[in-house]
Design a protein around this motif. Sequence first.
Motif, PDB file in Angstrom:
ATOM      1  N   THR A 143       0.509   3.089  -5.831  1.00 38.80           N
ATOM      2  CA  THR A 143       0.502   3.781  -4.546  1.00 38.80           C
ATOM      3  C   THR A 143      -0.127   2.905  -3.456  1.00 38.80           C
ATOM      4  O   THR A 143      -0.791   1.906  -3.744  1.00 38.80           O
ATOM      5  N   MET A 144       0.036   3.334  -2.217  1.00 33.69           N
ATOM      6  CA  MET A 144      -0.603   2.643  -1.085  1.00 33.69           C
ATOM      7  C   MET A 144      -2.126   2.697  -1.231  1.00 33.69           C
ATOM      8  O   MET A 144      -2.819   1.704  -0.961  1.00 33.69           O
ATOM      9  N   ASP A 145      -2.645   3.851  -1.653  1.00 34.94           N
ATOM     10  CA  ASP A 145      -4.098   3.976  -1.820  1.00 34.94           C
ATOM     11  C   ASP A 145      -4.610   3.016  -2.894  1.00 34.94           C
ATOM     12  O   ASP A 145      -5.688   2.430  -2.750  1.00 34.94           O
ATOM     13  N   ALA A 172      12.275   1.509   3.547  1.00 34.64           N
ATOM     14  CA  ALA A 172      11.766   2.793   4.032  1.00 34.64           C
ATOM     15  C   ALA A 172      12.316   3.096   5.412  1.00 34.64           C
ATOM     16  O   ALA A 172      12.776   2.211   6.121  1.00 34.64           O
ATOM     17  N   GLY A 173      12.235   4.376   5.768  1.00 35.52           N
ATOM     18  CA  GLY A 173      12.578   4.786   7.113  1.00 35.52           C
ATOM     19  C   GLY A 173      11.417   4.517   8.055  1.00 35.52           C
ATOM     20  O   GLY A 173      10.328   4.090   7.636  1.00 35.52           O
ATOM     21  N   PHE A 222       5.130   4.724  -0.951  1.00 31.67           N
ATOM     22  CA  PHE A 222       4.480   5.624   0.005  1.00 31.67           C
ATOM     23  C   PHE A 222       4.317   7.017  -0.610  1.00 31.67           C
ATOM     24  O   PHE A 222       3.240   7.573  -0.636  1.00 31.67           O
ATOM     25  N   ASP A 223       5.443   7.577  -1.069  1.00 33.97           N
ATOM     26  CA  ASP A 223       5.458   8.968  -1.545  1.00 33.97           C
ATOM     27  C   ASP A 223       6.003   9.133  -2.961  1.00 33.97           C
ATOM     28  O   ASP A 223       6.015  10.236  -3.487  1.00 33.97           O
ATOM     29  N   GLU A 253       9.672   3.602  -0.082  1.00 32.34           N
ATOM     30  CA  GLU A 253       9.242   4.853   0.548  1.00 32.34           C
ATOM     31  C   GLU A 253       9.022   5.991  -0.445  1.00 32.34           C
ATOM     32  O   GLU A 253       8.006   6.665  -0.415  1.00 32.34           O
ATOM     33  N   ASP A 254      10.007   6.217  -1.321  1.00 30.82           N
ATOM     34  CA  ASP A 254       9.960   7.407  -2.172  1.00 30.82           C
ATOM     35  C   ASP A 254      10.735   7.161  -3.464  1.00 30.82           C
ATOM     36  O   ASP A 254      11.156   6.032  -3.748  1.00 30.82           O
TER      37      ASP A 254
END
Length: 607
Positions: A158-160, A76-77, A147-148, A123-124
């Motif tokens: 997901t993170m959640d 990820a960035g 993340f996304d 990240e995505d």
Amino acid sequence: MPVIHDTSFVDHLAPNMAVQFLDRVAASSAAEAFRFPRGEAWESVTWAQAGERVRRLAAGLLALGLESEQRVGIAAGTRYEWILSDLAVMCAGGATTTVYPTTNAPDVAYILGDAECRIVFAEDDEQLAKIRGHKNELPHLMKVVTFDGAADGDWVITMDHLAELGEKYLADHPDVIEKTAQAIKPEQLATLIYTSGTTGRPKGVRLQHRSWVYEGAAIQAQDILHEEDLQFLWLPMAHSFGKVLLSSQLACGFATAIDGRIDKIVENLGIVKPTFMGAAPRIFEKAHGRIVTMQAAEGGAKEKLFKKAFEVGIKVDRLKRDGKSVPLGLKLQHGLFDKLVFSKVRDRFGGRVRFFISGSAALNQEIAEWFNAAGILILEGYGMTENAAGATVNHPDGYKMGTVGPALPGAQVRIGKGDEVQIKGPHVMEGYHNLPEETAKAFTEDGWLRTGDKGSLDADGFLTITGRIKDLFKTSGGKYIAPSAIESKFKALCPYTSQFMVFGNERNYCVALITLDPDAMAAWAGENGMADKSYSEVVASPQVKEMVAGYVEQLNGRLNRWETIKKWEILDHDLTIESGELTPSMKVKRNVVEDNNKARIDALYAS
């Protein structure tokens, strides 16, 4: 003029980064920890809020079966979620493996496979696609957390979802994070950072918890940063420079505003108004070039005022650094110019900067002096991934322009055979992952880390870096050339430069390949009746070649005869990370550029 510090702190370091983080949450629970963009606005969280999120994510990793020192990748960035993920890995007893978002899919697969990553934060959808495309090569990878990106509820969550797993796990094991943190030994693996390198496969640098804890504590011991400071962080967190700033934050307790978008740096500085920022020299070169060219475009009285201001500012700055008094007339002039010119330069960076920290490559001394004249101090430091980024750094109350400062307290620097800089201390790596022969080569017989950099130490212990040993070349006339020194001088002279690369190994003279900054050239084109032309057309125009020729002539006037640039060519494109010609930390991969332009360089030597 060395700054002497007590080194007894080394005997009282936190045992690991997890405890360091939990201690910071307890000590500063109500204070701001992080700030980050959400749409057009900035959101802020306290240490208590960040701590609670990290606890749930760390418990989620444990619920997934993560065991001590098992690797967890982060592809990820730089963003708030990157830091949450890393801290969660630390608190779960795992080891973070960093992956740049620009890394191509085969190298991503190699890194995750070599590290035997059990879990990866992606990240995505772009990063997920790289992993999915090589899933069969990653037998150890049991779960991906995005993340996304689009989750499938099974292999990709997901993170959640991870936090929900953690919340359930904590209900049954309420003190598991504290117990896990306390069990982590200082010598336990914390991070695997794969160096981008210039040839072959990247090498995984094994850094222990004690390395990062020491780095942060060494900054705290020097009294450089405090709880009331505000950092702006854009550096790649996959790079050791970014990670060491995180360890410094945990030790010192300041807040950090995070946004990894490079094109937003200047805009964000005006919004965030930080007191300090770490950056690579290219950022300072670009800012310097932009300000200088904008004033040149104004022309007339404003340009004259600007040039006179910096002439006076640099003179005053040098007198002060030499410990000499400033004559009254000069002092009055400086005060006037500070209001009319320098304050406006400082305002471009938010107006509250106490200092910038420059690392990852050499900063030209003239550019550092230019910023200092405007009241913006740039403290140059030095280190490498193999020693957790920080080996030496200048201090706000004891710095020398052109040097990278003295060794961090509790560590050592010496000059070895061939003027090689060598390092010893708690921050030095354990070795390269799965590469015992490469690890052996990295150390001297008496245990010092070999940096591959050429340098010197003055009587006060301040280190000066003169270039990479492997980059030095000898002309056919027998003269040794340090290309980085020449390249740095040109960047200070020409505000339109992006890269200036000198070649000449075993040749009878030196040549250069030049790239010009796209943003600066877009402005130049608009001011010179070429706004409708493409970048490649602009840089190939006779007007630009004439302009660059003038700067090359100025450069040659400052060089020894055997160093002068006899021929040069402007490339029709700038170097980029995506093209593989720059590392993610913006260093030029010289051998890649040379290979890509072999015919062009050979042509510069044709009679």
